[in-house]
Design a protein around this motif. Structure first.
Motif, PDB file in Angstrom:
ATOM      1  N   UNK A 122      21.143   6.976  -8.977  1.00 36.45           N
ATOM      2  CA  UNK A 122      21.572   6.641  -7.621  1.00 36.45           C
ATOM      3  C   UNK A 122      21.187   5.219  -7.242  1.00 36.45           C
ATOM      4  N   UNK A 123      20.395   4.562  -8.082  1.00 36.34           N
ATOM      5  CA  UNK A 123      19.928   3.196  -7.858  1.00 36.34           C
ATOM      6  C   UNK A 123      19.330   3.091  -6.452  1.00 36.34           C
ATOM      7  N   UNK A 124      18.244   3.784  -6.279  1.00 38.41           N
ATOM      8  CA  UNK A 124      17.587   3.808  -4.986  1.00 38.41           C
ATOM      9  C   UNK A 124      16.239   3.120  -5.079  1.00 38.41           C
ATOM     10  N   UNK A 125      15.978   2.212  -4.149  1.00 41.31           N
ATOM     11  CA  UNK A 125      14.718   1.475  -4.112  1.00 41.31           C
ATOM     12  C   UNK A 125      14.103   1.625  -2.724  1.00 41.31           C
ATOM     13  N   UNK A 126      12.784   1.864  -2.694  1.00 39.21           N
ATOM     14  CA  UNK A 126      12.097   1.977  -1.407  1.00 39.21           C
ATOM     15  C   UNK A 126      10.644   1.551  -1.565  1.00 39.21           C
ATOM     16  N   UNK A 127      10.014   1.238  -0.448  1.00 39.31           N
ATOM     17  CA  UNK A 127       8.608   0.851  -0.426  1.00 39.31           C
ATOM     18  C   UNK A 127       7.826   2.001   0.218  1.00 39.31           C
ATOM     19  N   UNK A 128       6.996   2.648  -0.579  1.00 45.13           N
ATOM     20  CA  UNK A 128       6.296   3.835  -0.118  1.00 45.13           C
ATOM     21  C   UNK A 128       4.977   3.504   0.579  1.00 45.13           C
ATOM     22  N   UNK A 129       4.305   2.464   0.122  1.00 39.42           N
ATOM     23  CA  UNK A 129       3.004   2.076   0.688  1.00 39.42           C
ATOM     24  C   UNK A 129       2.998   0.569   0.895  1.00 39.42           C
ATOM     25  N   UNK A 130       2.531   0.149   2.052  1.00 41.20           N
ATOM     26  CA  UNK A 130       2.411  -1.277   2.359  1.00 41.20           C
ATOM     27  C   UNK A 130       1.026  -1.536   2.955  1.00 41.20           C
ATOM     28  N   UNK A 131       0.325  -2.509   2.395  1.00 45.87           N
ATOM     29  CA  UNK A 131      -1.015  -2.824   2.907  1.00 45.87           C
ATOM     30  C   UNK A 131      -1.970  -1.653   2.817  1.00 45.87           C
ATOM     31  N   UNK A 132      -1.793  -0.821   1.798  1.00 48.76           N
ATOM     32  CA  UNK A 132      -2.678   0.331   1.609  1.00 48.76           C
ATOM     33  C   UNK A 132      -2.365   1.521   2.491  1.00 48.76           C
ATOM     34  N   UNK A 133      -1.305   1.441   3.296  1.00 49.19           N
ATOM     35  CA  UNK A 133      -0.945   2.521   4.202  1.00 49.19           C
ATOM     36  C   UNK A 133       0.446   3.059   3.877  1.00 49.19           C
ATOM     37  N   UNK A 134       0.602   4.376   4.053  1.00 51.03           N
ATOM     38  CA  UNK A 134       1.884   5.018   3.769  1.00 51.03           C
ATOM     39  C   UNK A 134       2.925   4.533   4.768  1.00 51.03           C
ATOM     40  N   UNK A 177      10.881   8.919   3.342  1.00 50.41           N
ATOM     41  CA  UNK A 177      11.126  10.354   3.413  1.00 50.41           C
ATOM     42  C   UNK A 177      10.030  11.146   2.699  1.00 50.41           C
ATOM     43  N   UNK A 178       9.130  10.443   2.029  1.00 47.61           N
ATOM     44  CA  UNK A 178       7.999  11.087   1.367  1.00 47.61           C
ATOM     45  C   UNK A 178       6.710  10.977   2.184  1.00 47.61           C
ATOM     46  N   UNK A 179       6.777  10.369   3.340  1.00 48.18           N
ATOM     47  CA  UNK A 179       5.560  10.036   4.080  1.00 48.18           C
ATOM     48  C   UNK A 179       4.691  11.254   4.374  1.00 48.18           C
ATOM     49  N   UNK A 180       5.300  12.388   4.715  1.00 50.30           N
ATOM     50  CA  UNK A 180       4.515  13.580   5.046  1.00 50.30           C
ATOM     51  C   UNK A 180       3.869  14.199   3.819  1.00 50.30           C
ATOM     52  N   UNK A 181       4.306  13.785   2.626  1.00 53.20           N
ATOM     53  CA  UNK A 181       3.773  14.363   1.389  1.00 53.20           C
ATOM     54  C   UNK A 181       2.997  13.347   0.559  1.00 53.20           C
ATOM     55  N   UNK A 182       2.768  12.171   1.113  1.00 52.69           N
ATOM     56  CA  UNK A 182       2.142  11.074   0.375  1.00 52.69           C
ATOM     57  C   UNK A 182       0.759  10.763   0.926  1.00 52.69           C
ATOM     58  N   UNK A 183      -0.177  10.529   0.001  1.00 55.69           N
ATOM     59  CA  UNK A 183      -1.541  10.155   0.373  1.00 55.69           C
ATOM     60  C   UNK A 183      -2.007   9.043  -0.548  1.00 55.69           C
ATOM     61  N   UNK A 192      -6.124  -2.706   1.097  1.00 59.06           N
ATOM     62  CA  UNK A 192      -5.272  -3.469   2.015  1.00 59.06           C
ATOM     63  C   UNK A 192      -4.291  -4.393   1.305  1.00 59.06           C
ATOM     64  N   UNK A 193      -4.577  -4.727   0.052  1.00 58.09           N
ATOM     65  CA  UNK A 193      -3.681  -5.624  -0.684  1.00 58.09           C
ATOM     66  C   UNK A 193      -2.735  -4.865  -1.616  1.00 58.09           C
ATOM     67  N   UNK A 194      -2.732  -3.525  -1.514  1.00 61.94           N
ATOM     68  CA  UNK A 194      -1.952  -2.684  -2.433  1.00 61.94           C
ATOM     69  C   UNK A 194      -0.623  -2.283  -1.816  1.00 61.94           C
ATOM     70  N   UNK A 195       0.441  -2.365  -2.635  1.00 65.55           N
ATOM     71  CA  UNK A 195       1.775  -1.907  -2.269  1.00 65.55           C
ATOM     72  C   UNK A 195       2.289  -0.987  -3.373  1.00 65.55           C
ATOM     73  N   UNK A 196       2.976   0.094  -2.961  1.00 63.30           N
ATOM     74  CA  UNK A 196       3.624   0.986  -3.920  1.00 63.30           C
ATOM     75  C   UNK A 196       5.136   0.982  -3.656  1.00 63.30           C
ATOM     76  N   UNK A 197       5.905   0.758  -4.715  1.00 62.60           N
ATOM     77  CA  UNK A 197       7.366   0.800  -4.601  1.00 62.60           C
ATOM     78  C   UNK A 197       7.908   1.944  -5.455  1.00 62.60           C
ATOM     79  N   UNK A 198       9.110   2.382  -5.127  1.00 66.03           N
ATOM     80  CA  UNK A 198       9.751   3.486  -5.842  1.00 66.03           C
ATOM     81  C   UNK A 198      11.177   3.097  -6.192  1.00 66.03           C
ATOM     82  N   UNK A 199      11.567   3.405  -7.440  1.00 64.89           N
ATOM     83  CA  UNK A 199      12.934   3.151  -7.890  1.00 64.89           C
ATOM     84  C   UNK A 199      13.416   4.375  -8.645  1.00 64.89           C
TER      85      UNK A 199
END
Length: 294
Positions: free
Chosen positions: A64-76, A81-87, A53-60
């Motif tokens: 193209x200098x692209x930044x996004x947050x893939x996981x927040x609070x342990x949830x995808x 755009x990776x949500x269907x392929x992320x676990x 629950x305290x884990x966050x995953x970010x992607x850079x």
């Protein structure tokens, strides 16, 4: 600068180095290599908290200098755009499936917004630019191997000496780049094209693209097999010689029975025809004799 000033400067310099060393020891760096279309596991090296629950995953992604947050609070993140392929795994690592070029980049695992692990994902791809009609002895096979790196995908700029792509044969020997059979075109160290003048023995032969790195001792490679599909199609269409036997042994049972019964039927029909004609002839003779008597 007096002696006291020099001592203070040295102490500050040492303190700065120690602080920087301490910062580096808190955050781990991992280099992960995979293939287009495959699965990659990005580890979070921190002991997993309950439920992540305290884990966050970010992607850079560089370039193209692209930044996004893939996981927040342990949830995808459902907006990714990776949500269907992320676990998110039980130990808070990140699993990505059906990898694409856009997945190459830098991922960071954070616990309570503090960076724990930097994961650098690079992806390997091999493609062929030769038509199927060239997959034959005497044909030309062009294979391009590209490493999509985590910061400048596919370019490996001159200032970077971390990666190098090499082409090997199936025995693991590096292929020469100036041979009559083989020619190498190195666009960059991460983008190399191999030109092969195919021979008969190259049918179903394996060619390997291998990535050598200075950051990770693990060997990363991707194989391509040169199967002569066009030649196989021709071989499958080989014409068999015509059968000249009247009733060959390999014929189906129904045809064998027909071959055996047909002559017998002809004989029977001929016999009855002959018998009928013979009887008719006798009747005609009897009529003639009766006529003579009268």
């Amino acid at each position: 600068m007096n002696m006291m000033g020099i001592q203070i400067f040295i102490r500050l310099l040492l303190l700065t180095c120690l602080l920087q060393t301490g910062v580096r020891s808190v955050k781990d760096s991992m280099f992960v290599y995979s293939r287009i279309g495959a699965v990659a596991l990005l580890p979070c090296t921190k002991p997993a908290p309950a439920g992540c629950s305290s884990i966050t995953w970010t992607f850079f992604r560089g370039g193209l200098v692209r930044y996004s947050q893939e996981v927040t609070g342990g949830r995808v993140n459902p907006d990714s755009d990776k949500s269907s392929r992320t676990t998110v795994t039980s130990n808070c690592s990140l699993a990505l499936s059906d990898l694409t070029v856009e997945d190459a980049g830098s991922y960071v695992c954070l616990e309570n917004k503090e960076a724990v692990t930097d994961v650098y994902l690079s992806l390997l791809s091999v493609s062929s630019g030769s038509p199927i009609t060239e997959l034959r002895p005497g044909g030309n096979l062009f294979l391009t191997c590209i490493l999509f790196t985590y910061y400048d995908a596919g370019s490996c700029k001159p200032y970077s000496n971390v990666f190098r792509v090499n082409w090997l044969d199936e025995d693991g020997k590096r292929l020469p780049g100036d041979d009559r059979r083989f020619k190498l075109t190195e666009n960059t160290r991460c983008n190399v094209t191999l030109h092969i003048k195919l021979q008969a023995e190259d049918n179903n032969r394996k060619w390997r693209c291998q990535v050598d790195t200075t950051k990770d001792k693990k060997i990363t490679f991707l194989d391509f097999r040169s199967s002569f599909l066009f030649q196989k199609a021709q071989m499958n269409q080989t014409v068999k010689p015509p059968v000249t036997e009247e009733c060959p042994a390999e014929l189906p049972i129904s045809r064998i029975v027909l071959c055996a019964v047909l002559p017998l039927m002809v004989s029977i029909v001929g016999f009855f025809t002959w018998k009928s004609d013979h009887k008719r002839a006798k009747t005609s003779a009897a009529v003639i004799e009766l006529q003579d008597v009268y």
